[in-house]
Design a protein around this motif. Structure first.
Motif, short mmCIF file in Angstrom:
data_model
loop_
_atom_site.label_atom_id
_atom_site.label_comp_id
_atom_site.label_asym_id
_atom_site.label_seq_id
_atom_site.Cartn_x
_atom_site.Cartn_y
_atom_site.Cartn_z
N ARG A 218 12.87 56.83 34.06
CA ARG A 218 14.31 56.57 33.86
C ARG A 218 14.55 55.12 33.48
O ARG A 218 15.43 54.82 32.66
N PHE A 219 13.77 54.22 34.07
CA PHE A 219 13.90 52.80 33.75
C PHE A 219 13.57 52.54 32.28
O PHE A 219 14.29 51.81 31.59
N SER A 225 17.87 52.45 25.88
CA SER A 225 19.29 52.69 25.61
C SER A 225 20.05 51.39 25.33
O SER A 225 21.10 51.40 24.69
N LEU A 226 19.51 50.27 25.80
CA LEU A 226 20.19 49.00 25.59
C LEU A 226 20.29 48.65 24.12
O LEU A 226 21.23 47.97 23.69
N ARG A 235 25.48 44.47 27.20
CA ARG A 235 24.57 45.13 28.14
C ARG A 235 23.35 44.25 28.42
O ARG A 235 22.88 44.14 29.54
N TRP A 236 22.85 43.61 27.35
CA TRP A 236 21.71 42.71 27.54
C TRP A 236 22.10 41.54 28.43
O TRP A 236 21.28 41.05 29.22
N ALA A 237 23.35 41.08 28.31
CA ALA A 237 23.80 39.98 29.16
C ALA A 237 23.74 40.40 30.64
O ALA A 237 23.32 39.62 31.51
#
Length: 508
Positions: A218-219, A225-226, A235-237
């Motif tokens: 899942r990780f 997905s990012l 999201r990366w932030a």
């Protein structure tokens, strides 16, 4: 003096987190003590940035990170890892290339209530990447399907049930107690409820391997997905700040640096040390002292641009760190000394390729013992690398390291959150490098709430336009005509005739 936890679980004294070589004073550091120290640094980080969860849209950010930090080293309880810390060759061969952070994941099985599956995934992400990047974790553990043959099953079975019981008791007794002792307010979140002791040990041994494979899978999906989401930058932030926070907490605790000092700039005190006061400032300094947010200053050399920049910094509410950037090592060295005289040399870090030598030379001027000066210089260099001083002097190239994801970039970006940057003499950089610097500034402003004070004695219109393109339309502060005239350094005399006719006059 090493801080002690408010309650110390019994029976875990011989479980190490650090070998004597890496412990304080040549002593091994227990897993319990190390966890407490990392949690202490984390709590200070959280208090320093109280609005970060709201900014990132994860109100439970500190809640999740607290439990991630508490569990992040539980995998070190494995007998083989303990043997590695004790220099046991057989244990080292048995442990091989395994990662203790991966072996910390199955302990999430014990949480019966208080965390949903999404929250467990975020905790797992923080745990599994606190030493290795996602790509490296995927390379080390590529087989993630349930019931596939790998070493996880054997590793999990090798942890003695007695050790599991002691770890369960520690989590049960100290989990919330330590959070309260550290002043972390988790009242609005459901309290964690664990499986009962015997069930916790049984499920860990029966389901631990499959649980670990499942959450690692899942990780990896989460990481992929990012890059697919529309708002991937934001999201990366979130992810970089998640990992950056735990990295910074872990590294600071391991170095035993203590509580990081806050950024404090008192205009009256600073100006008094410079022989100034609020009443005799130049107009551009007065405007800078009242300006909020990013801005640009044009003022002659010698007219107090540095003081204007510091007055601007003092006016920015709740700023956490101040970074003063300059293009040349000599000017960085001089600025570090200058700011050290204003705010205290221990509170101003210096970061460049020859920074250690510059610090050593400066210390030798105050202390004629070369060994003591060398030791102090190394310590100051280490503190700067640990993001400890609230004020740091460096070149913009230090900022570019984060953009190229040099090791530790997440902690660097976490330190840049809601911070101030004074960009001095920005027009001196070659155009391609200037473009990279400006895009870095734009990224930090948009995603990390950074503010910039860009200043120089002169700004070509092209450079000024590029800065405004990156940061938006900025208020431009300019020195008045009288100040420009007062600090005019260059005069041009036009002499009639041929140049060669006046060589003697020129030489004279």
């Amino acid at each position: 003096m090493i801080e002690k936890p408010p309650s110390y679980p019994s029976g875990l004294e011989n479980l190490w987190a650090k070998s004597p070589e890496k412990g304080e004073g040549g002593q091994a550091e227990s897993l319990v003590l190390h966890t407490w120290l990392v949690l202490s640094r984390f709590a200070e980080f959280a208090r320093l940035r109280p609005d970060l969860p709201s900014h990132l849209g994860r109100q439970d950010l500190w809640h999740l990170l607290y439990w991630a930090v508490f569990l992040h080293d539980f995998g070190k309880a494995h007998p083989a890892f303990q043997g590695v810390l004790r220099k046991d060759k057989k244990a080292k061969e048995s442990w091989g290339a395994h990662r203790h952070e991966v072996l910390s994941l199955p302990f999430l099985i014990w949480v019966r209530e208080g965390l949903d599956e999404d929250q467990k995934l975020w905790i797992a992400a923080a745990i599994v990447t606190h030493h290795r990047e996602p790509r490296e974790v995927g390379e080390l553990y590529p087989t993630l399907d349930e019931n596939d043959e790998d070493d996880l099953e054997d590793l999990i079975q090798q942890i003695p049930p007695k050790t599991l019981l002691l770890l369960w008791q520690w989590l049960q007794d100290c989990g919330m107690h330590w959070a309260v002792a550290l002043g972390l307010d988790f009242d609005r979140f459901p309290p964690l409820k664990l499986l009962d002791r015997d069930q916790a040990v049984d499920r860990f041994r029966r389901e631990g391997a499959n649980f670990t494979r499942r959450i690692l899978s899942r990780f990896q999906d989460f990481v992929r997905s990012l890059t697919q989401t529309e708002n991937q930058t934001a999201r990366w932030a979130v992810v970089t700040l998640l990992r950056g926070t735990i990295l910074q907490s872990d590294h600071s605790a391991s170095a035993h640096v203590g509580k990081p000092p806050e950024l404090q700039i008192h205009p009256e005190v600073m100006l008094k040390k410079r022989g100034l006061n609020l009443k005799n400032l130049y107009r551009h300094q007065q405007i800078a002292a009242q300006t909020e947010g990013s801005s640009l200053l044009i003022a002659p050399t010698g007219s107090g641009k540095t003081e204007a920049a510091l007055l601007w910094a003092a006016n920015q509410r709740s700023a956490l760190r101040l970074f003063y950037t300059l293009p040349y090592q000599a000017s960085m060295n001089a600025m570090q000394r200058r700011l050290g005289e204003l705010f205290g040399h221990d509170l101003v870090g210096l970061q460049h390729g020859r920074g250690l030598l510059a610090l050593y030379r400066h210390l030798m001027e105050r202390d004629d013992d070369p060994d003591r000066a060398a030791q102090a210089a190394r310590w100051m260099k280490n503190l700067a690398e640990l993001n400890y001083p609230p004020i740091r002097v460096f070149s913009p190239y230090q900022m570019l390291k984060a953009m190229y994801r040099i090791k530790g970039y997440e902690a660097q970006l976490a330190d840049y959150y809601h911070s101030l940057f004074i960009m001095d003499e920005i027009h001196t950089y070659e155009i391609k490098r200037l473009a990279m610097i400006l895009r870095t500034m734009q990224y930090l402003q948009q995603n990390y709430r950074a503010h910039f004070f860009v200043m120089s004695a002169t700004f070509p219109s092209l450079v000024r336009n590029l800065i405004c393109e990156a940061l938006g339309e900025l208020p431009i502060i300019t020195a008045d005509a009288a100040t420009v005239q007062r600090f005019q350094r260059h005069r041009l005399h036009l002499i009639q005739g041929d140049l060669l006719e006046h060589l003697n006059d020129i030489a004279a």
